[in-house]
Scaffold this active site. Structure first.
Site, short mmCIF file in Angstrom:
data_model
loop_
_atom_site.label_atom_id
_atom_site.label_comp_id
_atom_site.label_asym_id
_atom_site.label_seq_id
_atom_site.Cartn_x
_atom_site.Cartn_y
_atom_site.Cartn_z
N GLY A 1 9.93 -17.58 6.33
CA GLY A 1 10.98 -17.85 5.35
C GLY A 1 10.40 -18.41 4.06
O GLY A 1 10.65 -17.90 2.96
N ASN B 1 7.28 -18.36 3.03
CA ASN B 1 6.39 -17.38 2.39
C ASN B 1 7.17 -16.38 1.55
O ASN B 1 6.80 -16.05 0.43
CB ASN B 1 5.60 -16.61 3.45
CG ASN B 1 4.52 -17.44 4.12
OD1 ASN B 1 4.17 -18.51 3.63
ND2 ASN B 1 4.03 -16.96 5.24
N GLU C 1 12.45 -16.19 12.52
CA GLU C 1 11.86 -17.43 13.04
C GLU C 1 12.88 -18.56 13.12
O GLU C 1 12.50 -19.73 13.28
CB GLU C 1 10.65 -17.84 12.17
CG GLU C 1 9.47 -16.89 12.38
CD GLU C 1 8.25 -17.23 11.55
OE1 GLU C 1 7.15 -16.79 11.95
OE2 GLU C 1 8.37 -17.92 10.52
N ASP D 1 5.01 -10.38 4.37
CA ASP D 1 6.04 -11.23 3.75
C ASP D 1 6.18 -10.91 2.27
O ASP D 1 7.29 -10.84 1.74
CB ASP D 1 5.68 -12.72 3.93
CG ASP D 1 5.79 -13.17 5.37
OD1 ASP D 1 6.55 -12.53 6.13
OD2 ASP D 1 5.12 -14.15 5.74
N SER E 1 -1.08 -16.57 -2.03
CA SER E 1 -1.53 -15.24 -2.44
C SER E 1 -0.40 -14.41 -3.06
O SER E 1 -0.61 -13.25 -3.42
CB SER E 1 -2.12 -14.49 -1.25
OG SER E 1 -1.11 -14.10 -0.35
#
Ligand SMILES: Nc1ncnc2c1ncn2[C@@H]1O[C@H](COP(=O)(O)OP(=O)(O)O)[C@@H](O)[C@H]1O
Ligand SMILES: *[C@@H]1O[C@H](CO)[C@@H](O)[C@H](O)[C@H]1NC(C)=O
Length: 338
Positions: A64, A66, A166, A283, A322
């Site tokens: 979530g 990410n 999740e 993600d 990233s």
């Protein structure tokens, strides 16, 4: 309703909208974790005590968080809905990192007793790793009405609702039900939990995005080449519940089939000089796809945008760290990347 008023303001300000697109924020309902990396020579045997070979390294994570970070980097704003522990330090630390990416964390709740979700990634000297997850606050949402008034309003006013797996299924269903009732598209990343996605949730989604492994698990069909991926994705659609499947194909890019009768669309990955770390690439992809859809790009352009963003994410270490900024993605798509 306040949402209608807000929408009116949004319409009036459309002419002032920048190239960064959607004025209404994407809302992510999902998990927030502290990812804790432990370096050990090997997995300890029963009864054995081992000394770690380095201090633990702690990074913000959870699918979530990410995805919220990716959406925020791409649009300048994203509202995160989730839960952290109220009595440990991890919650605030992780939220601070999300805010640094531009995520609005004002709708994240502090659970009075639970701990912040944690993932212990046990890195072994031979390169193997094992992971232990503490669900913590991610799993302990209020029983009757899991979503507070502020969250319900945010979902109703969102440009897109982005979900993963999740947090409890009932929370996803509650969020998706609200979104659909307000005409807000729902994008589901099926990653995060191996159990079957409920039909109830699938039926509420505008777009469902598995990777090859997840598609195989969802359908019981092989996905080891393009023809099989297409057949499996079509099998998923044949259930009649889903309107669109977007399959992430790693270095091969992605594929989309829809119940709209369009031809399947394939998008090759953007060539990458050096893959540094694929953590968070999926993600990044799903969040970027949601951003593109929320901005009204057509399907082909959305796939291209998501693929470009994900190809940037694999060139930098980490997950949240990233996620690429909008300008990098636009430059790559225009073919003017450095
Ligand atoms: N080696 C690669 N080169 C370029 N893009 C990649 C590479 N690996 C992954 N990607 C991009 O990241 C997306 C997600 O990666 P994938 O491995 O399929 O998902 P997940 O992270 O869920 O396993 C892919 O659809 C692709 O666009
Ligand atoms: C797909 O996602 C699963 C988790 O849902 C993960 O274990 C797996 O590594 C991913 N597969 C690929 C090919 O990246």
């Amino acid at each position: 309703m306040r949402c209608a008023l807000l929408l009116l303001t949004v319409r009036m300000s459309i002419s002032r909208m920048s190239a960064t697109g959607a004025a209404r924020p994407i809302v992510v309902v999902g998990s927030i974790n502290a990812d804790i990396y432990l370096e050990v020579p090997r997995v300890p045997a029963v009864g054995e005590t081992l000394i770690a070979t380095a201090d633990p390294r702690i990074f913000p994570g959870g699918k979530g968080a990410n995805q919220a970070a990716a959406a925020a980097r791409l649009t300048g704003r994203c509202q995160m809905v989730g839960q952290v522990g109220g009595s440990d330090a991890y919650g605030e630390q992780m939220l601070e990192r999300a805010r640094a990416c531009g995520v609005d964390t004002s709708l994240v709740a502090r659970h009075p007793t639970a701990s912040t979700g944690q993932a212990y990634i046990v890195l072994q000297a031979d390169g193997d790793n094992s992971i232990i997850v503490v669900g913590g606050a991610n799993q302990l949402w209020p029983e009757d009405e899991p979503l507070g008034a502020g969250t319900r309003e945010a979902i109703a006013c969102a440009s897109c609702l982005l979900l993963q797996r999740e947090i409890p299924e009932r929370v996803n269903i509650a969020a998706a039900t609200l979104a659909r009732a307000s005409g807000v598209p729902v994008v589901l990343d099926v990653g995060g939990e191996d159990s079957a996605v409920s039909k109830e949730l699938l039926a509420l989604c505008t777009s469902v995005s598995p990777n090859e492994t997840e598609l195989a698990r969802m359908t019981g069909l092989p996905t080891d080449d393009d023809a099989r991926v297409l057949a499996a994705a079509r099998a998923l659609l044949a259930g009649g519940m889903i309107s669109e499947v977007v399959v992430k194909l790693g270095a091969r890019g992605c594929m989309r089939v829809g119940a709209d009768g369009r031809e399947p669309l394939w998008q090759a990955a953007f060539p990458v000089a050096q893959v540094v770390d694929t953590t968070g690439a999926g993600d990044c992809f799903t969040a970027a796809f949601a951003v593109a859809c929320a901005e009204g790009r057509d399907v082909g352009a959305s796939l291209r945008f998501a693929t470009a963003a994900a190809s940037l994410a694999v060139q930098t270490r980490g997950a949240m760290t990233s996620m690429p900024a909008r300008e990098m993605v636009e430059r790559l798509m225009a073919g003017t990347a450095a």
